[in-house]
Structures are given as C-alpha cells and as structure tokens.
Design a protein around this motif. Sequence first.
Motif, PDB file in Angstrom:
ATOM      1  N   UNK A   1      35.707  28.378  42.020  1.00  0.00           N
ATOM      2  CA  UNK A   1      36.104  29.674  42.845  1.00  0.00           C
ATOM      3  C   UNK A   1      34.614  29.852  43.518  1.00  0.00           C
ATOM      4  N   UNK A   2      34.731  30.142  44.783  1.00  0.00           N
ATOM      5  CA  UNK A   2      33.497  30.369  45.494  1.00  0.00           C
ATOM      6  C   UNK A   2      33.441  31.922  45.262  1.00  0.00           C
ATOM      7  N   UNK A   3      32.399  32.486  44.766  1.00  0.00           N
ATOM      8  CA  UNK A   3      32.443  33.948  44.373  1.00  0.00           C
ATOM      9  C   UNK A   3      32.410  34.932  45.508  1.00  0.00           C
ATOM     10  N   UNK A   4      32.275  34.230  46.760  1.00  0.00           N
ATOM     11  CA  UNK A   4      32.152  34.920  47.935  1.00  0.00           C
ATOM     12  C   UNK A   4      33.392  35.223  48.409  1.00  0.00           C
ATOM     13  N   UNK A   5      34.329  34.555  48.274  1.00  0.00           N
ATOM     14  CA  UNK A   5      35.729  34.586  48.480  1.00  0.00           C
ATOM     15  C   UNK A   5      36.491  35.842  47.761  1.00  0.00           C
ATOM     16  N   UNK A   6      35.989  36.066  46.613  1.00  0.00           N
ATOM     17  CA  UNK A   6      36.649  37.214  45.588  1.00  0.00           C
ATOM     18  C   UNK A   6      36.551  38.597  46.110  1.00  0.00           C
ATOM     19  N   UNK A   7      37.600  39.349  45.915  1.00  0.00           N
ATOM     20  CA  UNK A   7      37.201  40.908  46.343  1.00  0.00           C
ATOM     21  C   UNK A   7      35.940  41.626  45.465  1.00  0.00           C
ATOM     22  N   UNK A   8      35.361  42.603  45.973  1.00  0.00           N
ATOM     23  CA  UNK A   8      34.325  43.301  45.722  1.00  0.00           C
ATOM     24  C   UNK A   8      34.483  43.615  44.239  1.00  0.00           C
ATOM     25  N   UNK A   9      33.548  43.259  43.385  1.00  0.00           N
ATOM     26  CA  UNK A   9      33.675  43.830  41.984  1.00  0.00           C
ATOM     27  C   UNK A   9      32.236  43.766  41.469  1.00  0.00           C
ATOM     28  N   UNK A  10      32.122  44.349  40.143  1.00  0.00           N
ATOM     29  CA  UNK A  10      30.905  44.370  39.393  1.00  0.00           C
ATOM     30  C   UNK A  10      30.473  42.929  39.182  1.00  0.00           C
ATOM     31  N   UNK A  11      29.472  42.446  39.615  1.00  0.00           N
ATOM     32  CA  UNK A  11      29.114  40.894  39.329  1.00  0.00           C
ATOM     33  C   UNK A  11      28.761  40.696  37.846  1.00  0.00           C
ATOM     34  N   UNK A  12      28.520  41.837  37.187  1.00  0.00           N
ATOM     35  CA  UNK A  12      28.263  41.599  35.567  1.00  0.00           C
ATOM     36  C   UNK A  12      29.926  41.261  34.871  1.00  0.00           C
ATOM     37  N   UNK A  13      31.060  41.495  35.570  1.00  0.00           N
ATOM     38  CA  UNK A  13      32.175  41.136  35.045  1.00  0.00           C
ATOM     39  C   UNK A  13      32.668  39.742  35.663  1.00  0.00           C
ATOM     40  N   UNK A  14      32.842  38.868  34.819  1.00  0.00           N
ATOM     41  CA  UNK A  14      33.195  37.493  35.049  1.00  0.00           C
ATOM     42  C   UNK A  14      34.630  37.371  35.394  1.00  0.00           C
ATOM     43  N   UNK A  15      35.245  38.095  36.423  1.00  0.00           N
ATOM     44  CA  UNK A  15      36.774  38.087  36.440  1.00  0.00           C
ATOM     45  C   UNK A  15      37.180  36.786  37.064  1.00  0.00           C
ATOM     46  N   UNK A  16      36.311  36.014  37.704  1.00  0.00           N
ATOM     47  CA  UNK A  16      36.569  34.666  38.268  1.00  0.00           C
ATOM     48  C   UNK A  16      37.326  33.677  36.936  1.00  0.00           C
ATOM     49  N   UNK A  17      36.870  33.889  35.715  1.00  0.00           N
ATOM     50  CA  UNK A  17      37.165  33.063  34.997  1.00  0.00           C
ATOM     51  C   UNK A  17      38.422  33.311  34.280  1.00  0.00           C
ATOM     52  N   UNK A  18      39.023  34.558  34.548  1.00  0.00           N
ATOM     53  CA  UNK A  18      40.491  34.842  34.323  1.00  0.00           C
ATOM     54  C   UNK A  18      41.119  34.220  35.117  1.00  0.00           C
ATOM     55  N   UNK A  19      41.102  33.994  36.292  1.00  0.00           N
ATOM     56  CA  UNK A  19      41.896  33.267  37.026  1.00  0.00           C
ATOM     57  C   UNK A  19      41.685  31.732  36.634  1.00  0.00           C
ATOM     58  N   UNK A  20      40.427  31.273  36.538  1.00  0.00           N
ATOM     59  CA  UNK A  20      40.360  30.043  36.373  1.00  0.00           C
ATOM     60  C   UNK A  20      41.095  29.425  35.094  1.00  0.00           C
ATOM     61  N   UNK A  21      41.008  30.235  33.992  1.00  0.00           N
ATOM     62  CA  UNK A  21      41.716  29.921  32.713  1.00  0.00           C
ATOM     63  C   UNK A  21      43.283  30.087  33.033  1.00  0.00           C
ATOM     64  N   UNK A  22      43.591  31.004  33.789  1.00  0.00           N
ATOM     65  CA  UNK A  22      45.087  30.849  33.979  1.00  0.00           C
ATOM     66  C   UNK A  22      45.505  29.738  34.939  1.00  0.00           C
ATOM     67  N   UNK A  23      44.848  29.023  35.784  1.00  0.00           N
ATOM     68  CA  UNK A  23      44.863  28.078  36.477  1.00  0.00           C
ATOM     69  C   UNK A  23      45.066  26.848  35.449  1.00  0.00           C
ATOM     70  N   UNK A  24      44.083  26.625  34.801  1.00  0.00           N
ATOM     71  CA  UNK A  24      43.743  25.648  33.917  1.00  0.00           C
ATOM     72  C   UNK A  24      45.081  25.625  32.900  1.00  0.00           C
ATOM     73  N   UNK A  25      45.549  26.687  32.310  1.00  0.00           N
ATOM     74  CA  UNK A  25      46.899  26.676  31.521  1.00  0.00           C
ATOM     75  C   UNK A  25      48.010  26.268  32.280  1.00  0.00           C
ATOM     76  N   UNK A  26      47.984  26.837  33.272  1.00  0.00           N
ATOM     77  CA  UNK A  26      49.463  26.670  34.405  1.00  0.00           C
ATOM     78  C   UNK A  26      49.516  25.073  34.810  1.00  0.00           C
ATOM     79  N   UNK A  27      48.037  24.664  35.141  1.00  0.00           N
ATOM     80  CA  UNK A  27      48.099  23.237  35.732  1.00  0.00           C
ATOM     81  C   UNK A  27      48.486  22.178  34.533  1.00  0.00           C
TER      82      UNK A  27
END
Length: 229
Positions: free
Chosen positions: A186-212
């Motif tokens: 995930x290119x972090x520049x495409x994500x909605x604005x959020x606290x950079x200390x919160x790795x919310x991208x990985x919640x989506x990546x783990x979801x992607x992995x399990x569904x894939x």
Amino acid sequence: MTGFPILVVTMTTTLLVLLVCLVVVVVAARRAAPLQKARRLAMAEMCAQRGFVPSANLVRDFSMLTSVERTGLTNAFATPNGGVAAADLIRREGKSEALFSVLTFTVAGVDMPMVSVDPRNVFTAAVVEGEPTLELESDEFDKRFVVRAKDRRSAVMLLDPGMMQWLLDCDHVSFVMIGDRVLASINRATEPSHDPSEPVEFELLFKFYEGFLARMPSILRSEYAAVQP
C-alpha cells in the motif's frame, strides 16, 4: 576592495541559511522519533498477535524485493519460518521518497508466472514498463486496476469473479505474484489522513492476505502446480 564586504555578506547569508536548514532537520527528526517509536510498538503488538517476531533474515523474508529495496525496510516482522512477513518500506528515487507498507506471503502448491495488479491512481498512471497490460471481462475492474502478466491464461484463472470482487473490496492494495510468493503493498500517500504512529495500512494488508488465500482458485494448483522436490 569594494567586492570584499559583499563576499563576506554573501558567505554569511549562505551560512545562516545552512544553519537554519540544519536546525529544521534536527527539530523534524526529534519530532518524528516519538511517532516512529509509537508506530513500531503498535506494529510489534499487531504482529505478535499473529505469531510474528522481529525479522532476523530480510533476504529470506523479503526475497521478492531487490537488495537495494531491502535497505529501505523498517519495522520488519515475520513468522518464524518466514512464510509471512510485514514491514514499512521507504523507496527512494533521486531526491524524492515514497512510503509503503508491505506484506509478503507464500501460497503453497503453486508456481505462477508473474502477475501484478495495481490500482489506477496518480502514482501508477505513469507506469509503462514491465509485462503487457491485460483487460478482463469486468469494466469496473478494468477502470480501477492495471493488470500485467507474463502469461494471460494464468492471470485470467487467478482473477476470477470472486478474486476480482475481493480486490475491489481491498481498495489501495497492489500485489505481484511470482511462483508461490505474493508481495502486497500500500502506498501510504493514497491512504486517508491519519496519525502516522497508527499502522492502519496493515489491518487492510492482513485482511487482503486472509481473503486472497481463501479465494485462491483451486484450478491453479493443478494447472500451475509447484514441482515437488
């Protein structure tokens, strides 16, 4: 002699500018340090819940990245056998840099020719290199994603209706699959604005992995079966 004072003033101004720039860099680094520490701790907690430990072998765990790309890895965690690994990635191109979150994992029993899928956005619009692009039987999917593949047949089998819908649901995720390994990012520049200390991208990546894995077409394990040792 009239030029000497001007030279001194010019040198003094240059030194002041350099000093100000140095101060700005130092202040920015000090402000970023707590955020980076908080992000690493949050990632460590998230990964520990899934049995990950700090990655001790980047070459093994992130084999799909080049040696140059691996120098940009931070906050790297992996399962003990390296089957799944996650990290932040800083990709530098000249004076610019882009921040990515990456997850790599193994799909047992297959040996796939290269297939890549990228969301269509300002960051992928200029990408023209690599394998030929493909169009699939879904106007919505073709509008939102760019597909490249070494072998069209394998790409069509992988991207069946169920897999395409899953990718549409996991917006912003790019992936490339080669052999039995997948690198999702995930290119972090495409994500909605959020606290950079919160790795919310990985919640989506783990979801992607399990569904894939759950939606991996079974026909691929016969049509593109891995050679047993």
